[in-house]
Design an enzyme around this catalytic site. Structure first.
Site, mmCIF file in Angstrom:
data_model
loop_
_atom_site.group_PDB
_atom_site.id
_atom_site.type_symbol
_atom_site.label_atom_id
_atom_site.label_comp_id
_atom_site.label_asym_id
_atom_site.label_seq_id
_atom_site.Cartn_x
_atom_site.Cartn_y
_atom_site.Cartn_z
ATOM 1 N N ASP A 66 23.384 -8.114 -5.659
ATOM 2 C CA ASP A 66 24.111 -7.787 -4.434
ATOM 3 C C ASP A 66 23.963 -8.923 -3.423
ATOM 4 O O ASP A 66 22.963 -9.661 -3.450
ATOM 5 C CB ASP A 66 23.575 -6.487 -3.835
ATOM 6 C CG ASP A 66 23.893 -5.278 -4.697
ATOM 7 O OD1 ASP A 66 24.871 -5.333 -5.452
ATOM 8 O OD2 ASP A 66 23.143 -4.278 -4.613
ATOM 9 N N TYR A 94 12.101 -6.164 -10.549
ATOM 10 C CA TYR A 94 12.455 -6.297 -9.140
ATOM 11 C C TYR A 94 11.258 -5.925 -8.250
ATOM 12 O O TYR A 94 10.404 -5.115 -8.635
ATOM 13 C CB TYR A 94 13.612 -5.357 -8.780
ATOM 14 C CG TYR A 94 14.882 -5.585 -9.531
ATOM 15 C CD1 TYR A 94 15.881 -6.419 -9.024
ATOM 16 C CD2 TYR A 94 15.119 -4.954 -10.752
ATOM 17 C CE1 TYR A 94 17.063 -6.617 -9.717
ATOM 18 C CE2 TYR A 94 16.295 -5.154 -11.453
ATOM 19 C CZ TYR A 94 17.266 -5.985 -10.935
ATOM 20 O OH TYR A 94 18.435 -6.180 -11.631
ATOM 21 N N ASP A 108 22.121 1.226 0.492
ATOM 22 C CA ASP A 108 21.250 0.141 0.957
ATOM 23 C C ASP A 108 21.429 -0.020 2.462
ATOM 24 O O ASP A 108 22.179 0.732 3.105
ATOM 25 C CB ASP A 108 21.517 -1.164 0.204
ATOM 26 C CG ASP A 108 22.920 -1.730 0.428
ATOM 27 O OD1 ASP A 108 23.645 -1.223 1.309
ATOM 28 O OD2 ASP A 108 23.291 -2.678 -0.287
ATOM 29 N N ARG A 200 19.393 0.606 -5.922
ATOM 30 C CA ARG A 200 19.883 1.412 -4.797
ATOM 31 C C ARG A 200 19.876 2.897 -5.154
ATOM 32 O O ARG A 200 19.467 3.745 -4.356
ATOM 33 C CB ARG A 200 21.298 0.966 -4.421
ATOM 34 C CG ARG A 200 21.346 -0.390 -3.729
ATOM 35 C CD ARG A 200 22.762 -0.774 -3.376
ATOM 36 N NE ARG A 200 23.539 -1.187 -4.536
ATOM 37 C CZ ARG A 200 24.850 -1.034 -4.673
ATOM 38 N NH1 ARG A 200 25.542 -0.402 -3.724
ATOM 39 N NH2 ARG A 200 25.487 -1.472 -5.734
#
Length: 350
Positions: A66, A94, A108, A200
């Site tokens: 993103d 992540y 988000d 997300r």
């Protein structure tokens, strides 16, 4: 007649030399460039920027990030663009930051707040218990603002027009969650997951199982395609380099395919790879220790050149063989070898 033959031979020599130059150029500009993506750039922006900077048309990436996310974005340059599909299936990792109290339409921090809840009374023990529920294979509904297709359209296309659409849950796998830090109203954690897992959605769902709103407030990818942060180069560093010098940063395309079985092909049999013909036992310089039909392998020449991705198989009579699936720059090398052999033969006839 002899004069015409000499002219033809001279022409063929020039053609071969030109093809050799192309082959060397192909090798120099093929490989993986591991970019540390800054915030504010889309993955497509990074690809477009480096296509212009390097003067290379074929560049793809091994998994979208993103715009607000940072971290590893492996780029497949030149012939390496053809292995992208194999890199997508390698687990990613992540570092995630989650904020309790607000849920947004994008899941988000960039989105519009659509729900708020009180967060008083949350304990670290409750947080860790909720995280434990997201282990192994889970069902996850992708965000409305995502590239998942529905009826031939991307979900974000529906979202941008204000259209709601039913999103079916998909099976994804959370391999590990650790390094949990609680600084309420935010928590952070490290997660390794399968292809197609949305951080997300994970943050949104963690909040929901705790009976409150939540969204992802920050994201950094730390592992992708078997590479880690120490392998990555900042975008600013890459674009400040001379394009010819960037090639020194390229990782050979077979490096992230180390989980494929290595198979060595005899030098006098690599022509079969070019024509997509199955390789029998006598075509190989050695056999794998275990022959698992259907498993992918890396095919090398005896000189160590990476030639192709293949699939272990068996003939109708049960004899092991290897089927080439993707042949890379070295198929030009095979053609050059064939042409060189023909030239030598013609010269000998004279």
């Amino acid at each position: 007649m002899k004069c015409l033959r000499k002219k033809a031979l001279k022409f063929m020599v020039e053609v071969i030399r030109e093809e050799e130059k192309k082959l060397r150029s192909c090798r120099r500009t093929s490989g993986l460039l591991i970019v540390d993506k800054p915030a504010g750039w889309t993955s497509h922006d990074i690809v477009a920027k480096l296509r212009r900077h390097l003067g290379v048309r074929k560049i793809g990436h091994a998994g979208t990030l993103d715009p607000d996310a940072t971290g590893l974005l492996p780029l497949c340059v030149g012939q390496a663009a053809r292995i992208t599909e194999y890199l997508m299936d390698i687990p990613k990792a992540y570092r995630v930051r989650l904020k309790f109290g607000e849920e947004t339409d994008t899941d988000d921090a960039s989105g519009r707040v659509i729900r708020k809840t009180e967060i008083s009374g949350i304990t670290e023990e409750q947080v860790r218990s909720a995280l434990n529920l997201f282990s192994g294979e889970i069902q996850q509904v992708p965000p409305l603002f995502s590239a998942v297709r529905k009826h031939g359209r991307r979900l974000y296309e529906y979202a941008r027009k204000g259209e709601d659409v039913c999103r079916e849950p998909r099976a994804v796998t959370i391999y590990e969650i650790r390094e949990v830090e609680c600084r309420l109203p935010e928590i952070s954690f490290w997660v390794r997951c399968s292809r197609g897992t949305y951080m997300r959605s994970l943050c949104r769902d963690i909040g929901r199982v705790m009976g409150m709103s939540a969204h992802m407030s920050r994201l950094r990818r730390t592992e992708s395609a078997s590479f880690t942060e120490k392998d990555a180069h900042p975008l600013s560093e890459i674009t400040a380099m001379n394009p010819d010098d960037v090639t020194a940063l390229l990782v050979p395309m077979d490096v992230p395919l180390s989980h494929f079985i290595p198979v060595v092909v005899r030098s006098d049999r690599i022509q079969k790879i070019r024509y997509g013909q199955p390789l029998d036992q006598e075509d190989l310089a050695g056999m794998p220790d275990s022959w698992q039909t259907g498993r992918l392998c890396r095919l090398y020449g005896e000189d160590g050149d990476f030639l192709s991705i293949g699939r272990l198989d068996r003939s109708p009579s049960g004899v092991p063989n290897v089927h080439p699936k993707k042949v890379f720059c070295q198929d030009e090398k095979i053609a050059l070898l064939d042409s060189s052999d023909m030239l030598k033969s013609n010269r000998q006839k004279e």
